[in-house]
Design a protein around this motif. Structure first.
Motif, PDB file in Angstrom:
ATOM      1  N   VAL A 176       0.885  -1.172   0.000  1.00 57.49           N
ATOM      2  CA  VAL A 176       0.000   0.000   0.000  1.00 57.49           C
ATOM      3  C   VAL A 176       0.921   1.218   0.000  1.00 57.49           C
ATOM      4  CG1 VAL A 176      -1.679   1.321   1.331  1.00 57.49           C
ATOM      5  CG2 VAL A 176      -1.814  -1.175   1.296  1.00 57.49           C
ATOM      6  N   THR A 177       0.707   2.147  -0.922  1.00 56.66           N
ATOM      7  CA  THR A 177       1.603   3.308  -0.996  1.00 56.66           C
ATOM      8  C   THR A 177       0.889   4.575  -0.514  1.00 56.66           C
ATOM      9  OG1 THR A 177       0.950   3.868  -3.253  1.00 56.66           O
ATOM     10  CG2 THR A 177       2.799   2.341  -2.998  1.00 56.66           C
ATOM     11  N   ALA A 178       1.709   5.535  -0.077  1.00 53.80           N
ATOM     12  CA  ALA A 178       1.149   6.826   0.361  1.00 53.80           C
ATOM     13  C   ALA A 178       0.395   7.472  -0.796  1.00 53.80           C
ATOM     14  CB  ALA A 178       2.280   7.735   0.844  1.00 53.80           C
ATOM     15  N   GLY A 179       0.964   7.369  -2.002  1.00 49.73           N
ATOM     16  CA  GLY A 179       0.319   7.982  -3.170  1.00 49.73           C
ATOM     17  C   GLY A 179      -1.030   7.339  -3.460  1.00 49.73           C
ATOM     18  N   GLY A 180      -1.098   6.018  -3.314  1.00 53.29           N
ATOM     19  CA  GLY A 180      -2.360   5.320  -3.562  1.00 53.29           C
ATOM     20  C   GLY A 180      -3.436   5.764  -2.584  1.00 53.29           C
ATOM     21  N   VAL A 181      -3.089   5.787  -1.308  1.00 51.47           N
ATOM     22  CA  VAL A 181      -4.062   6.192  -0.275  1.00 51.47           C
ATOM     23  C   VAL A 181      -4.455   7.663  -0.471  1.00 51.47           C
ATOM     24  CG1 VAL A 181      -4.346   6.559   2.216  1.00 51.47           C
ATOM     25  CG2 VAL A 181      -3.275   4.463   1.381  1.00 51.47           C
ATOM     26  N   TYR A 182      -3.471   8.473  -0.817  1.00 47.16           N
ATOM     27  CA  TYR A 182      -3.736   9.903  -1.031  1.00 47.16           C
ATOM     28  C   TYR A 182      -4.761  10.082  -2.156  1.00 47.16           C
ATOM     29  CZ  TYR A 182      -2.867  14.710  -2.484  1.00 47.16           C
ATOM     30  OH  TYR A 182      -3.019  16.027  -2.846  1.00 47.16           O
ATOM     31  N   ARG A 183      -4.530   9.395  -3.283  1.00 49.63           N
ATOM     32  CA  ARG A 183      -5.436   9.578  -4.435  1.00 49.63           C
ATOM     33  C   ARG A 183      -6.853   9.085  -4.109  1.00 49.63           C
ATOM     34  NH1 ARG A 183      -0.947   7.913  -7.168  1.00 49.63           N
ATOM     35  NH2 ARG A 183      -1.710   5.804  -7.529  1.00 49.63           N
ATOM     36  N   LEU A 184      -6.930   7.988  -3.378  1.00 46.71           N
ATOM     37  CA  LEU A 184      -8.257   7.460  -3.029  1.00 46.71           C
ATOM     38  C   LEU A 184      -9.001   8.430  -2.113  1.00 46.71           C
ATOM     39  CD1 LEU A 184      -7.457   3.685  -2.369  1.00 46.71           C
ATOM     40  CD2 LEU A 184      -8.613   4.677  -4.350  1.00 46.71           C
ATOM     41  N   LEU A 185      -8.288   8.925  -1.101  1.00 48.35           N
ATOM     42  CA  LEU A 185      -8.957   9.830  -0.159  1.00 48.35           C
ATOM     43  C   LEU A 185      -9.336  11.139  -0.843  1.00 48.35           C
ATOM     44  CD1 LEU A 185      -6.932   9.175   3.115  1.00 48.35           C
ATOM     45  CD2 LEU A 185      -9.283   8.502   2.599  1.00 48.35           C
ATOM     46  N   GLU A 186      -8.446  11.612  -1.720  1.00 50.57           N
ATOM     47  CA  GLU A 186      -8.764  12.848  -2.456  1.00 50.57           C
ATOM     48  C   GLU A 186     -10.025  12.639  -3.310  1.00 50.57           C
ATOM     49  OE1 GLU A 186      -5.931  15.982  -4.732  1.00 50.57           O
ATOM     50  OE2 GLU A 186      -5.950  13.952  -5.539  1.00 50.57           O
ATOM     51  N   GLY A 187     -10.084  11.490  -4.007  1.00 50.46           N
ATOM     52  CA  GLY A 187     -11.248  11.192  -4.855  1.00 50.46           C
ATOM     53  C   GLY A 187     -12.511  11.028  -4.039  1.00 50.46           C
ATOM     54  N   ALA A 188     -12.383  10.458  -2.832  1.00 50.12           N
ATOM     55  CA  ALA A 188     -13.553  10.243  -1.975  1.00 50.12           C
ATOM     56  C   ALA A 188     -14.049  11.562  -1.383  1.00 50.12           C
ATOM     57  CB  ALA A 188     -13.208   9.256  -0.865  1.00 50.12           C
ATOM     58  N   VAL A 189     -13.110  12.396  -0.919  1.00 55.33           N
ATOM     59  CA  VAL A 189     -13.486  13.680  -0.303  1.00 55.33           C
ATOM     60  C   VAL A 189     -14.163  14.594  -1.316  1.00 55.33           C
ATOM     61  CG1 VAL A 189     -12.541  15.813   0.707  1.00 55.33           C
ATOM     62  CG2 VAL A 189     -11.760  13.591   1.540  1.00 55.33           C
ATOM     63  N   GLU A 190     -13.723  14.500  -2.555  1.00 50.98           N
ATOM     64  CA  GLU A 190     -14.302  15.324  -3.627  1.00 50.98           C
ATOM     65  C   GLU A 190     -15.821  15.120  -3.731  1.00 50.98           C
ATOM     66  OE1 GLU A 190     -12.345  17.407  -5.296  1.00 50.98           O
ATOM     67  OE2 GLU A 190     -14.021  18.127  -6.539  1.00 50.98           O
ATOM     68  N   VAL A 191     -16.259  13.888  -3.538  1.00 49.61           N
ATOM     69  CA  VAL A 191     -17.702  13.614  -3.710  1.00 49.61           C
ATOM     70  C   VAL A 191     -18.444  13.499  -2.380  1.00 49.61           C
ATOM     71  CG1 VAL A 191     -17.467  12.631  -6.015  1.00 49.61           C
ATOM     72  CG2 VAL A 191     -17.270  11.115  -4.039  1.00 49.61           C
ATOM     73  N   VAL A 192     -17.722  13.113  -1.318  1.00 49.27           N
ATOM     74  CA  VAL A 192     -18.334  13.024   0.017  1.00 49.27           C
ATOM     75  C   VAL A 192     -17.378  13.711   1.009  1.00 49.27           C
ATOM     76  CG1 VAL A 192     -19.154  11.471   1.851  1.00 49.27           C
ATOM     77  CG2 VAL A 192     -19.543  10.859  -0.537  1.00 49.27           C
ATOM     78  N   PRO A 193     -17.517  15.028   1.190  1.00 50.00           N
ATOM     79  CA  PRO A 193     -16.540  15.764   2.025  1.00 50.00           C
ATOM     80  C   PRO A 193     -16.433  15.211   3.452  1.00 50.00           C
ATOM     81  CG  PRO A 193     -17.948  17.282   0.798  1.00 50.00           C
ATOM     82  CD  PRO A 193     -18.514  15.915   0.560  1.00 50.00           C
ATOM     83  N   GLY A 194     -17.529  14.630   3.971  1.00 53.19           N
ATOM     84  CA  GLY A 194     -17.516  14.101   5.335  1.00 53.19           C
ATOM     85  C   GLY A 194     -16.521  12.982   5.552  1.00 53.19           C
TER      86      GLY A 194
END
Ligand code: GLY
Length: 375
Positions: free
Chosen positions: A278-296
């Motif tokens: 699991v990479t920092a970049g992978g987790v970062y991109r997923l969380l960024e994509g998730a926050v974009e649509v569900v800020p909570g």
């Protein structure tokens, strides 16, 4: 040397499903799993049953197979729950595919038109209408497609239930049993294991997922490669208003609320990458994509991260049915759709094995477009 009637190579959702189905039909089945059953790509999945939301354009045969399998899921889940005593977490709240900018809105409109042309029961929603349906969505989203028939299941409960059901129907599940070679034969294919022992069966079912192409003895080698997916789980917190009911697919991440209170967020798509980190970049991109649509999402506890490798064939469609090699039936290469396609794979591949053993007929029409012989 022991001689079961059918050897299934691979104990993921495909192999376990076929084994359960065959055992219920009275066949003597052994599953050979190189590690632990159900802990590969099936465990890493998200459990979406989403032919409308997760397929590319032009994949019409696969779309039809996905919808056929989706239609079989409710009865499959009920039968599996009865056979195993496990709740498999079937949830029918539907899926929202959302756009977050002009480009993704354009892509979403194309998806919507395609789905309508295919007769899928989809509904176009404005951003406000989407928020009415799922209040945690960002108020800035320009539009969404609601797919009421794209459901989900607890995939981890499904593989555990399949293992229980297969065992209680009489199948033998052997873990830590890597297969290194298959010698195809019309009457008695032979399987060699890593420890040098051999098994002879009447039919071999190849359900080894990403391990399929590494098996010796199969010419041509099954063209299955790994596509790495990193994913993570957050903790929903209904008491603080942090709850989702629907599966939400944004342009860069999907969010799948599970019955146990976890919110699965996935997944990266890294073609041909075998590394299990699991990479920092992978987790970062997923969380960024998730926050974009569900800020909570920013407020939720991060409880798990993991990696899986999707078994992808050259055309991204599964390999189902008889191969070029005598005595070998394929149930592999499910790529992103292993959970969705579990019922149709279990039922139709088991029927194909029956036909081969009984010497009747050829491939069922539903499997014909997915013949491994196309490669
Ligand atoms: N089906 C989910 C994924 O492939 O990420």
């Amino acid at each position: 040397m022991f001689s079961p009637e059918v050897v299934v190579i691979g104990g993921g959702i495909a192999g376990l499903g076929v084994a359960w189905e065959l055992a219920e039909r009275g066949r003597r089945v052994t599953v050979l799993e190189r590690e632990q059953v159900g802990r590969g790509a099936s465990w890493a999945a998200a459990g979406m049953l989403a032919p409308s939301a997760e397929l590319g354009f032009e994949e019409l045969d696969l779309y039809a197979l996905g919808r056929e399998s989706l239609a079989r899921w409710p009865a499959f889940a009920r039968r599996l729950e009865a056979a195993s005593g496990r709740d498999v977490g079937y949830r029918d709240a539907g899926t929202l595919v959302v756009a977050d900018d002009r480009d993704s809105l354009h892509a979403l409109r194309r998806l919507f038109r395609f789905q309508e042309e295919q007769g899928a029961p989809v509904e176009w929603l404005s951003g406000d209408e989407a928020v009415d349906l799922e209040p945690l969505l960002s108020p800035r989203l320009p539009g969404a497609v609601y797919s009421p028939e794209d459901h989900q299941v607890d995939h981890r409960a499904v593989v555990e239930a399949l293992a229980l059901a297969a065992r209680s129907a009489g199948a033998a599940l052997c873990e830590g049993a890597p297969v290194v070679r298959v010698e195809p034969d019309a009457e008695a294919p032979r399987i060699r294991l890593g420890d040098g022992s051999e098994v002879v069966a009447r039919v071999v079912v190849l359900a080894a997922g990403v391990g399929s192409s590494a098996l010796g003895g199969l010419a041509p080698a099954p063209p299955v490669r790994g596509v790495k997916g990193q994913a993570l789980a957050l903790r929903l917190d209904p008491e603080r208003g942090l709850d989702l009911r629907h599966v939400v697919r944004g342009p860069d991440a999907y969010l799948v609320p599970k019955a146990d209170g976890r919110l699965v967020v996935g997944a990266t798509s890294e073609d041909g990458v075998t590394d299990p980190r699991v990479t920092a970049g992978g987790v970062y991109r997923l969380l960024e994509g998730a926050v974009e649509v569900v800020p909570g999402v920013e407020e939720m506890e991060l409880v798990e991260t993991w990696v899986g490798h999707r078994p992808a064939s050259r055309d991204h469609a599964p390999l189902l049915g008889r191969g070029r090699q005598p005595g070998v039936v394929y149930a592999t290469g499910h790529y992103r759709h292993g959970v969705l396609l579990a019922p149709v794979t279990a039922e139709e591949v088991a029927t194909e094995v029956d036909r081969l053993i009984d010497g009747v007929g050829e491939t069922a029409p539903v499997l014909a477009p997915f013949s491994p012989r196309r490669f």
